[in-house]
Scaffold this motif. Structure first.
Motif, PDB file in Angstrom:
ATOM      1  N   VAL A  21       3.532  -6.092   7.510  1.00  0.00           N
ATOM      2  CA  VAL A  21       2.346  -5.293   7.151  1.00  0.00           C
ATOM      3  C   VAL A  21       1.772  -4.649   8.406  1.00  0.00           C
ATOM      4  O   VAL A  21       1.407  -3.463   8.416  1.00  0.00           O
ATOM      5  N   GLU A  39     -10.288   6.182   7.312  1.00  0.00           N
ATOM      6  CA  GLU A  39     -11.223   5.566   6.366  1.00  0.00           C
ATOM      7  C   GLU A  39     -11.395   6.432   5.119  1.00  0.00           C
ATOM      8  O   GLU A  39     -11.454   5.921   4.004  1.00  0.00           O
ATOM      9  N   ALA A  55       3.308   2.098  -0.293  1.00  0.00           N
ATOM     10  CA  ALA A  55       2.957   1.268   0.868  1.00  0.00           C
ATOM     11  C   ALA A  55       3.734  -0.050   0.823  1.00  0.00           C
ATOM     12  O   ALA A  55       4.241  -0.523   1.852  1.00  0.00           O
TER      13      ALA A  55
END
Ligand code: HEM
Length: 74
Positions: A21, A39, A55
């Motif tokens: 990760v 963000e 992801a």
């Protein structure tokens, strides 16, 4: 960002997954150094199932490398 990856060797598979990760996230940070932009984009991908699956795929690729480097913790 010089010595952030001293080794691919981890004690356990779970630690290896954490490293996978981290590898994925570091690439994003290197590619987009602006925290404010990351963000903003986080809010988008966090609620998009397809991008979350993408992801996960990137992490899976890194995990394969980490697992091989650790001889599959055998
Ligand atoms: C948060 C993984 C791509 C921006 C997180 C978290 C994880 C994660 C696990 C939760 C951290 C926590 O709550 O403790 C990944 C992976 C990615 C990816 C595996 C790609 C393979 C991106 C991209 C962006 C981004 C493309 C924006 C350009 C953020 C931000 C946060 C976050 C701003 C919240 C701040 C933080 O908790 O550190 N990401 N992410 N990520 N991600 Fe990603």
């Amino acid at each position: 960002m010089s010595d952030w990856l001293p080794s691919l060797i981890t004690e356990t598979p779970a630690e290896g997954y954490d490293l996978a990760v981290k590898l994925a996230r570091v690439a994003v940070k290197m590619t987009q150094p602006e925290a404010e932009i990351r963000e903003r984009l986080r809010a988008e991908y966090a609620e998009d199932a397809e991008r979350l699956i993408e992801a996960s795929q990137v992490v899976a690729t890194h995990f394969a490398t980490v697992a091989a480097a650790n001889n599959y913790w055998r």
